[in-house]
Design an enzyme around this catalytic site. Sequence first.
Site, PDB file in Angstrom:
ATOM      1  N   SER A 102      32.656  71.678  16.638  1.00  8.63           N
ATOM      2  CA  SER A 102      31.806  72.688  15.975  1.00  8.63           C
ATOM      3  C   SER A 102      30.425  72.792  16.762  1.00  8.63           C
ATOM      4  O   SER A 102      30.578  73.217  17.760  1.00  8.63           O
ATOM      5  CB  SER A 102      31.509  72.036  14.664  1.00  8.63           C
ATOM      6  OG  SER A 102      30.712  72.988  13.834  1.00  8.63           O
ATOM      7  N   ASP A 241      28.347  79.463  15.842  1.00 12.38           N
ATOM      8  CA  ASP A 241      28.187  78.023  16.420  1.00 12.38           C
ATOM      9  C   ASP A 241      29.673  78.055  17.249  1.00 12.38           C
ATOM     10  O   ASP A 241      30.238  79.027  17.442  1.00 12.38           O
ATOM     11  CB  ASP A 241      27.922  77.010  15.419  1.00 12.38           C
ATOM     12  CG  ASP A 241      29.361  76.700  14.630  1.00 12.38           C
ATOM     13  OD1 ASP A 241      30.019  77.683  14.428  1.00 12.38           O
ATOM     14  OD2 ASP A 241      29.549  75.579  14.081  1.00 12.38           O
ATOM     15  N   ASP A 243      32.616  76.814  16.986  1.00 16.71           N
ATOM     16  CA  ASP A 243      33.866  77.168  16.477  1.00 16.71           C
ATOM     17  C   ASP A 243      33.868  78.304  15.262  1.00 16.71           C
ATOM     18  O   ASP A 243      34.793  78.531  14.606  1.00 16.71           O
ATOM     19  CB  ASP A 243      34.298  75.943  15.960  1.00 16.71           C
ATOM     20  CG  ASP A 243      33.881  75.468  14.452  1.00 16.71           C
ATOM     21  OD1 ASP A 243      32.651  75.564  14.431  1.00 16.71           O
ATOM     22  OD2 ASP A 243      34.543  74.712  13.435  1.00 16.71           O
ATOM     23  N   ASP A 245      32.363  78.639  12.309  1.00 15.50           N
ATOM     24  CA  ASP A 245      32.112  78.695  10.934  1.00 15.50           C
ATOM     25  C   ASP A 245      30.872  78.679  10.480  1.00 15.50           C
ATOM     26  O   ASP A 245      30.588  78.575   9.209  1.00 15.50           O
ATOM     27  CB  ASP A 245      32.935  77.446  10.448  1.00 15.50           C
ATOM     28  CG  ASP A 245      32.417  76.197  10.885  1.00 15.50           C
ATOM     29  OD1 ASP A 245      31.188  75.961  11.782  1.00 15.50           O
ATOM     30  OD2 ASP A 245      32.705  74.898  10.386  1.00 15.50           O
TER      31      ASP A 245
END
Length: 445
Positions: A102, A241, A243, A245
């Site tokens: 992430s 960010d 990833d 999400d």
Amino acid sequence: MSYFGTDGIRGKFGQMPITPEFALKLGFAAGKVLKRTSPKNKPLVVLGKDTRLSGYILESALQAGLNAAGVYVHLLGPLPTPAIAHLTRALHAHAGIVISASHNPYFDNGIKFFSSEGKKLPDSLQEEINKELEKDLFIEDTANLGKSVRVTDANGRYIEFCKSTFPYHFDLNNLKIVVDCAHGAAYSVGPSVFRELGAKVVALYNEPDGLNINENCGSTHPESLQKAVVEHGADLGIAFDGDADRVVMVDKFGNLIDGDHILYILATQAKNKPAGVVGTVMSNMALEVALEKANVGFVRAKVGDRYVLQALEENGWVTGGEPSGHILTLDKSTTGDAIIAALQVLTVMVEQNKALHELVHDFKLYPQVLVNVRLEQMLDPYSIPALVAEFNKAEEQLKGRGRILIRKSGTEPVIRVMVEGDNEQEVKTLAEHLANAVRSQAQVA
């Protein structure tokens, strides 16, 4: 022991449990569990990742372990975490796996699972995988091995899904948008979604090299986006960010629009207001007050999108999120999706014919300071009497005018010190004082 934390398995690449050897065993263990619980003889798993260099190694190891257990694998390549959740359902897979850490630095990585519904894997299945990891790895008869194929149209499938959450009779033709991709998983699909809906897009940080993910960019470092929006004369900016999400936004004046602002917009400015909103213990008090005035329900969950999701399901609501930009709109997606969350804000802008700054004109956050104290080793701050005394003293000082929150990160050795109150200078001073107290006690412990 349990290898799963609050957001899957995470750590520094090359150190247990984020090693190729462990990933191979994890793939095999997960494959064995999926075979037992799948109605199909050879269950299907979709496997995606972000842009970290180490992701390619972990992908190969996981894929090999899954195939050895007799599981078929569809390789999606670099895609946002919510894209893997969507494609798990769209491709009728038994599970989805994401290789990502992430918003963490490039040297970290992680592995997390989605159920066939595109939701976080139930704790019971995680526990079964943990138990299977204790057993020896053995290879099935060759005839029972699984195999892997690469899904060549995964990007296009996800782009179309995102666009389907934006009203068909709306467009973004009159908007100029700066999109910060964090050199991460949305580097290709992110700008494409907004371009295909008609926006003029300026893409930033969309050249991943495997090592630059989240490096002074993205939702955790929005400063350059704030500057770029003003320099380009854009209507707004959007930052993901690593990833994708999480999302934060920027208005045309360069002001930051965080997760609390986004929840405020979706809850009070949208044509169809939700019955209630789930925030977290980190949500600003101003959001709670504003929603109460708008007759919109509000409850706080623990930090982490899995807890927000749990509270949404318990209350029968669809809208929730965190100040960091994890935004859930369960009527659109099963998990936090940065692109879809941004599209819902853009929907409100179009239907109200208002600029982003106008939607939050009446919403002012209470001064809040968050200090992340990074430690060599994690400790429980509430197990140290001297720290507890400091926390109690701070709470007494702010009584009725603010609050403090001290919590451990679920993914890294960090203590988060949050102070919120009606006096900005007092809040800053108190936050630094408490952070220094944590640092001092950590050195003693």
